[in-house]
Design an enzyme around this catalytic site. Structure first.
Site, PDB file in Angstrom:
ATOM      1  N   GLY A  60       0.848  -1.198   0.000  1.00 48.09           N
ATOM      2  CA  GLY A  60       0.000   0.000   0.000  1.00 48.09           C
ATOM      3  C   GLY A  60       0.870   1.230   0.000  1.00 48.09           C
ATOM      4  CB  CYS A  87       5.233  -3.856  -1.050  1.00 42.14           C
ATOM      5  SG  CYS A  87       5.722  -2.165  -1.381  1.00 42.14           S
ATOM      6  CE1 TYR A  88       2.405   0.807   5.470  1.00 41.21           C
ATOM      7  CE2 TYR A  88       0.576  -0.763   5.384  1.00 41.21           C
ATOM      8  CZ  TYR A  88       1.205   0.319   5.984  1.00 41.21           C
ATOM      9  OH  TYR A  88       0.640   0.909   7.077  1.00 41.21           O
ATOM     10  CG  HIS A 174       4.861  -5.189  -5.925  1.00 39.03           C
ATOM     11  ND1 HIS A 174       3.692  -5.093  -5.219  1.00 39.03           N
ATOM     12  CD2 HIS A 174       5.580  -4.082  -5.616  1.00 39.03           C
ATOM     13  CE1 HIS A 174       3.685  -3.978  -4.512  1.00 39.03           C
ATOM     14  NE2 HIS A 174       4.831  -3.347  -4.731  1.00 39.03           N
ATOM     15  CD  GLU A 176       1.821  -7.976  -6.234  1.00 37.80           C
ATOM     16  OE1 GLU A 176       2.725  -8.711  -5.778  1.00 37.80           O
ATOM     17  OE2 GLU A 176       1.641  -6.802  -5.839  1.00 37.80           O
ATOM     18  CG  ASP A 232     -19.103  -8.327 -16.246  1.00 37.84           C
ATOM     19  OD1 ASP A 232     -18.368  -9.246 -16.651  1.00 37.84           O
ATOM     20  OD2 ASP A 232     -18.675  -7.235 -15.852  1.00 37.84           O
ATOM     21  CE  LYS A 378     -15.353  -7.806 -18.346  1.00 37.04           C
ATOM     22  NZ  LYS A 378     -16.466  -6.854 -18.101  1.00 37.04           N
TER      23      LYS A 378
END
Ligand code: XMP
Length: 594
Positions: A60, A87-88, A174, A176, A232, A378
């Site tokens: 964050g 990270c944070y 990160h 991800e 959707d 999604k």
């Protein structure tokens, strides 16, 4: 933890949201590895997090020592589950367990190289030197007791740390994001080797479960949907149809006249093939067009369209008796829409999105609502759609904005020539941008050189940074006249200009489809702008972009042969004077021009 309904999956992993933009990305990556995970606020008490295999604390923007910065309940570190701080998240872990976090001498943003030693379970098959993605200034400078340093970069002495006995790990980088070379391996090591997660998640297997859930929520009532032709709402509707049968579901579609070529017939075809008598079209083209007559301002346009949607939808709800008795509302809401991340909660208003219909508000307030996709991302919705055998053409289509072509049909109320500037031409066309989280509405810089190399994006970015009066840069792909002759004219939304835009958009879509270029971009808006000469008063702007979620985007360079063919065909259209290529990334430009 929130009790999942009996038919809903229970997460093995919870991602604690500290307000970072990466929180959804982490959750999605964990699910892609076959493990169901959900997001909770960072400060969720440890007592509500029992029964999990793992916790991940996300990255964050805050600083752990700042007053009011997002915190975690320190008791989570004593839960019998593995914890990964990213990270944070790593800094919070160090801060709570007796380590030290300090502001770094300089920040570390973007690519970096991580060195890891052998022997840690976290870096199994990811040892040695690897490219990673960093975004931090604060840094852990002393690990808590019991922890070892597992990785370093040139700038960051503690790029990863861990206490194997306690199952507690931290990474400053990160894992991800795609730019981290072995990020997927690191996450997989954490989930399976360290936390002992089991594979329990495959979106393709969700259809039957969701149908059970729909029957449970709906009971003996019926379901009504407003559908847009988007992925959707179509998938959500199809699941309800399968769960409840043709007699108990209805869908209505509003034709605003602001749709792309062939769109209404396409949507009609899809729904009519799903069942008989379940679908209706409300023809409201004239109402929308007359409400937009003479309106130039983008925000005003959006407002008028939003209000008109409200009016038309209220009428449909009333005339179909959907507000009474046994009807509830179905919506295609997906997981990210249900989580208000700290990172987006206070975002400035860049553009107004649709208003809420009061009839819909009433149904929501009365709890007469079913949202079958509320736990899915999604990509997962697309997978479910494939399972339901919905047409690929529908599932893989690019996003299309609710206000439709209206926000791609630029209007101006003054006739003005282009003006020579240092390095290009100032085109007196105004478009919306986003700079430093706030909205801008400024003219465009037109470069005469064609968009034929990667370097042109750098030059475009430099031009915007140099000239605060503009927020967008286009380059000239082709024109019938020299640039100096181009001028804006007074122009609004008319049936004729919409027809011209539809023809251009349809041509671009066909060429992108035939060449396969549609798969290289996330979205490809085509915009009509009132810049030209008498007889050919308009120009067409091409805006192919790449993005992950539309929040940021990069302008993409198109293969030269395709651009040449596209430009030639567009210049042959009635009323079209020039073809322009939008080189602006987001920020500073938004994806749409309005
Ligand atoms: P911008 O232009 O804000 O667009 O960079 C980001 C993404 O959002 C879409 N968009 C909309 N979608 N209603 C929608 O449903 C809207 O009013 C709207 N405005 C923009 C846009 O197409 C892009 O994908």
């Amino acid at each position: 933890m929130n009790q999942a309904a009996p038919t809903e999956p229970r997460p093995q992993v919870v991602v604690l949201d500290t307000g970072g933009q990466y929180c959804h990305l982490i959750t999605r990556k964990i699910r892609e590895l076959g493990v169901y995970s959900e997001i909770r606020p960072s400060e969720t008490p440890a007592s509500e997090l029992s029964g999990l295999k793992a916790l991940v604390i996300s990255g964050g923007p805050a600083s752990v020592y700042e007053v009011g910065s997002p915190q975690v309940d320190p008791a989570i570190f004593r839960l019998p589950c593995a914890v990964l701080g990213i990270c944070y998240g790593q800094q919070l872990m160090a801060h709570h367990l007796g380590g030290l976090v300090q502001k770094g001498d300089k920040g570390e943003y973007g690519m970096a190289y991580l060195e890891t030693g052998a022997g840690s379970a976290l870096f199994r098959e990811a040892e040695g030197r690897q490219r990673i993605w960093m975004s931090h200034r604060d840094t852990v400078t002393r690990v808590p007791a019991g922890f070892e340093v597992l990785g370093t970069t040139e700038t960051c002495a503690i790029a990863s740390m861990g206490d194997a006995a306690q199952g507690l790990y931290g990474v400053q980088f990160h894992p991800e994001v795609v730019h981290t070379e072995r990020g997927r391996q690191v996450l997989s090591n954490f989930l399976f080797d360290i936390a002992g997660c089991e594979r329990d998640w495959s979106p393709r297997e969700q259809a039957l479960r969701i149908e059970d859930e729909i029957r449970r929520v709906v009971g003996d009532r019926n379901v009504f949907f407003f559908v847009s032709g988007g992925v959707d709402s179509t998938v959500a509707f199809t699941l309800c149809l399968r769960a409840l049968g043709e007699a108990r579901v209805r869908a209505s579609y509003v034709d605003t006249g602001l749709m792309r070529d062939g769109e209404t017939d396409f949507v009609k075809g899809v729904f009519e093939s799903l069942g008989r008598g379940i679908f209706s079209v409300e023809h409201a083209q004239e109402r929308f067009l007359s409400a937009l007559t003479g309106v130039r301002d983008p925000e005003k346009k959006r407002h008028i369209i939003g209000e008109m949607f409200v009016e038309v939808q209220e009428q449909i709800l009333a005339s179909g008796h959907y507000l009474e008795g046994n009807w509830i509302l179905g919506q295609g809401t997906i997981y990210p829409d249900t989580i208000e991340s700290g990172g987006t909660a206070k975002a400035d208003l860049i553009k107004t999105h649709h208003n809420r219909v009061s009839g819909i508000q009433k149904l929501i307030a009365e709890n007469r609502l079913v949202e079958p996709l509320h736990l899915l991302y999604k990509d997962e919705v697309r997978e479910v759609g494939r399972e339901l055998l919905l047409p690929e053409e529908l599932l893989s289509r690019h996003p299309f904005p609710g206000p439709g072509l209206a926000i791609r049909c630029l209007c101006e109320d003054a006739a003005q020539p282009v003006r020579k500037l240092d390095g290009g031409w100032l085109a007196p066309l105004h478009s919306v941008g986003v700079q430093g989280d706030s909205r801008s509405y400024r003219p465009v810089l037109l470069l005469e050189e064609p968009p034929d190399d990667e370097g042109i994006h750098l030059r475009a970015t430099e031009a915007i940074n140099r000239n605060p009066a503009i927020n967008r840069v286009v380059s000239l792909a082709g024109a019938h006249v020299p640039v100096a002759e181009l001028r804006t004219s007074e122009a609004f939304i008319t049936a004729r200009r919409l027809e011209r835009l539809r023809a251009a958009d349809s041509l671009v879509r066909r060429l992108c489809h035939e060449s396969g270029f549609e798969n290289s971009v996330w979205q490809f808006p085509v915009i009509i702008v009132p810049l030209g000469v008498p007889g050919r008063p308009d120009s067409i702007v091409l805006r192919p972009i790449d993005s992950v979620d539309g929040m940021t985007a990069q302008s993409v360079v198109m293969p030269p042969a395709l651009l040449e063919e596209m430009t030639r065909s567009l210049l042959a259209l009635e009323g079209v004077c020039a073809v322009l290529y939008d080189l602006t990334h987001k920020p500073p430009g938004t994806i749409e021009w309005e």
